[in-house]
Structure formats: C-alpha cells, structure tokens
Design a protein around this motif. Structure first.
Motif, PDB file in Angstrom:
ATOM      1  N   GLU A 111      -9.019   2.877   6.668  1.00  0.00           N
ATOM      2  CA  GLU A 111      -9.767   2.126   5.658  1.00  0.00           C
ATOM      3  C   GLU A 111      -9.119   0.764   5.382  1.00  0.00           C
ATOM      4  O   GLU A 111      -9.794  -0.267   5.319  1.00  0.00           O
ATOM      5  N   LYS A 116      -6.382   6.746   4.986  1.00  0.00           N
ATOM      6  CA  LYS A 116      -6.244   5.502   4.215  1.00  0.00           C
ATOM      7  C   LYS A 116      -5.922   4.325   5.131  1.00  0.00           C
ATOM      8  O   LYS A 116      -6.397   3.213   4.929  1.00  0.00           O
ATOM      9  N   TYR A 155       0.860  -1.189   0.000  1.00  0.00           N
ATOM     10  CA  TYR A 155       0.000   0.000   0.000  1.00  0.00           C
ATOM     11  C   TYR A 155       0.888   1.226   0.000  1.00  0.00           C
ATOM     12  O   TYR A 155       1.835   1.304   0.787  1.00  0.00           O
TER      13      TYR A 155
END
Ligand code: FES
Length: 136
Positions: free
Chosen positions: A130, A127, A120
């Motif tokens: 999430e 973020k 990621y």
C-alpha cells in the motif's frame, strides 16, 4: 578544517545533485585543502549521503535489533519482492532506491522504515504494498 564544515559542504552537494560523485569529491578536496580520502571518508560514514545516484524516493528499512526482533527481515524481503531489487540498488525506472539502515528512532513502532523523510511503523507486507503504491 573542521569535520562539520566539510560535512556541510558535502550535504550541500548531495542536496543539489542528489548524490556525491567522485568528481565532486575531488573538487571539494582541492578547494578545502584536504585529501580525497578525507572527503570520501565523511561521505561514506553517513547513511544519508550517497556516492551513487539515488532513485526519486529512498526507502530505508531499519535493521537494528528491536526491528529485527519484530520481523524486520520479512519487511525487507517484501520490499525486495515488490520492487525486484536488493538493498543498495535502485529500480530500473529510477523510482525507488532501497537501503538498510540503523535505528531511525521509531523503535516503539517496530518494524519501521523511512521513505524519504516519512516514517512508517508497525509494518506488514500488506502495508508495504500500500505504501509503495502511494509514491509515483
Ligand atoms: S530499532 Fe528500528 S527504529 Fe529503532
């Protein structure tokens, strides 16, 4: 014995048990005719090997300079806040282990992290929240 041969045996143990215990290291040393220190040295050299049981998912935040310069520390702090654990620790429910690591080869997407084998990048605290929610 070749170091690569020993590494292969240790990796197999890690895959089977999820970590490399002291007992396993002693057993491997005896079987391979090397010292426990040799097995321990190889096991602790590689960040993908662990001497402690890990959570179901392993988060590895990059701590190398390119990520650091793009607020990598803030990302690590948001993981700590979200999960309530520090680097090197595992959540009480066994869901996540959180570690810091050197470059994971995603510098162009700094700050970056790995969750298990998934990369990621361009992380923000929002973020992070999430991403963590997508893991059981
Ligand atoms: S420096 Fe962070 S991924 Fe390379």
């Amino acid at each position: 014995m070749e170091r690569t041969e020993l590494l292969g045996i240790i990796k197999a143990e890690q895959e089977k048990e999820g970590f490399v215990s002291e007992e396993a290291m002693a057993g491997m040393a005896q079987k391979m005719g090397v010292s426990v220190g040799d097995v321990y040295g190889v096991t602790t050299f590689y960040s993908f090997l662990s001497t402690k049981p890990l959570g179901r998912h392993v988060i590895r935040i990059c701590k190398s300079v390119p990520c650091f310069l793009k607020n990598g520390e803030m990302i690590a702090a948001s993981i700590e806040t979200e999960l309530g654990i520090a680097p090197g620790e595992t959540t009480a429910d066994g869901r996540f282990t959180f570690e810091l690591t050197n470059c994971i080869g995603a510098c162009d997407q700094a700050p970056a992290m790995l969750v298990d084998d998934e990369v990621y990048g361009e992380l923000t605290p929002g973020k992070i929240k999430e991403i963590l929610q997508s893991y059981d």
